[in-house]
Design a protein around this motif. Structure first.
Motif, short mmCIF file in Angstrom:
data_model
loop_
_atom_site.label_atom_id
_atom_site.label_comp_id
_atom_site.label_asym_id
_atom_site.label_seq_id
_atom_site.Cartn_x
_atom_site.Cartn_y
_atom_site.Cartn_z
N ASP A 1 -36.39 -19.42 78.60
CA ASP A 1 -35.62 -18.71 79.63
C ASP A 1 -35.53 -17.22 79.29
O ASP A 1 -36.09 -16.76 78.29
N GLN A 2 -34.81 -16.48 80.12
CA GLN A 2 -34.68 -15.03 79.93
C GLN A 2 -34.05 -14.68 78.59
O GLN A 2 -34.44 -13.70 77.97
N HIS A 3 -33.06 -15.47 78.14
CA HIS A 3 -32.45 -15.20 76.84
C HIS A 3 -33.47 -15.33 75.72
O HIS A 3 -33.52 -14.50 74.82
N ASP A 4 -34.31 -16.37 75.78
CA ASP A 4 -35.34 -16.56 74.76
C ASP A 4 -36.31 -15.38 74.75
O ASP A 4 -36.67 -14.88 73.69
N HIS A 5 -36.72 -14.93 75.93
CA HIS A 5 -37.65 -13.80 76.01
C HIS A 5 -37.01 -12.53 75.46
O HIS A 5 -37.67 -11.75 74.77
N ARG A 6 -35.75 -12.32 75.76
CA ARG A 6 -35.04 -11.14 75.22
C ARG A 6 -34.93 -11.23 73.70
O ARG A 6 -35.11 -10.23 73.00
N VAL B 1 -28.54 -9.39 73.36
CA VAL B 1 -29.01 -10.32 74.39
C VAL B 1 -27.86 -10.99 75.12
O VAL B 1 -28.07 -11.89 75.93
N LYS C 1 -45.34 -10.31 75.35
CA LYS C 1 -44.36 -10.45 76.43
C LYS C 1 -44.63 -11.75 77.16
O LYS C 1 -45.72 -12.30 77.07
N PRO C 2 -43.66 -12.24 77.91
CA PRO C 2 -43.90 -13.49 78.64
C PRO C 2 -45.01 -13.32 79.66
O PRO C 2 -45.16 -12.26 80.26
N THR D 1 -45.46 -15.64 85.84
CA THR D 1 -45.64 -16.94 86.47
C THR D 1 -46.39 -16.73 87.77
O THR D 1 -46.04 -15.86 88.56
#
Length: 167
Positions: free
Chosen positions: A6-11, A31, A144-145, A148
């Motif tokens: 999720d966004q937290h993991d990517h941050r 984060v 970076k992610p 999608t």
């Protein structure tokens, strides 16, 4: 296989790639998660193999390695190549690749005579091609992610309504 992050993991990954020495408290602040929550997420990312380790980025030039180069090696006996790699601490990275070459090595050496000595270990195996790195444009860039891809939902041609007004 990519994990569902999720966004937290990517941050978290972005912050750790920028500075792996952050405390968990500071990482949590950046984060917007509590220290225990961010610690648990980092642990899970480590266990899943997403975070493979932490290391210092060392300036080879300041350690006396004035030349960095890339060596391309054609088809060769792999056990012999592995033996040459084991006796060559100057090899920073070794890639098995597709194409005309079978291997690409990134090396750091003191000077031209050191380069020549190192090349002699690998040239005995097969012809090589060497390129000295003149300048580095990008190195250790953060991952970076992946974006999608939006896949449109399939449409059922039978469900389309006919147009009004004639043909």
């Amino acid at each position: 296989m990519a994990l569902d992050l999720d966004q937290h993991d990517h941050r978290i990954l972005a912050e750790l790639q920028a500075d792996a020495r952050l405390t968990m408290a500071e990482l949590g602040r950046r984060v917007h998660l509590s220290q225990p929550a961010v610690t648990e997420r980092v642990r899970k990312l480590e266990e899943a193999g997403v975070i493979r380790g932490y290391h210092a980025v060392v300036d080879a030039g300041r350690l006396g390695y004035a030349i960095r180069a890339v060596i391309r090696i054609g088809n060769t006996d792999e056990p012999a190549l592995l033996a040459a790699l084991a006796s060559s601490p100057e090899v920073l990275t070794a890639y098995g690749v597709t194409g005309e070459d079978s291997w690409i090595l990134e090396i750091a050496v003191r000077d031209v005579s050191h380069l020549s000595a190192l090349l002699s270990r690998f040239c005995q195996q097969t012809p090589t091609s060497t390129a000295i790195i003149l300048r580095v444009l990008r190195e250790h860039a953060p991952l970076k992610p992946l974006p999608t891809a939006e896949v449109p939902a399939p449409t059922d041609p039978a469900s389309k309504k006919p147009r009004r007004g004639g043909a």
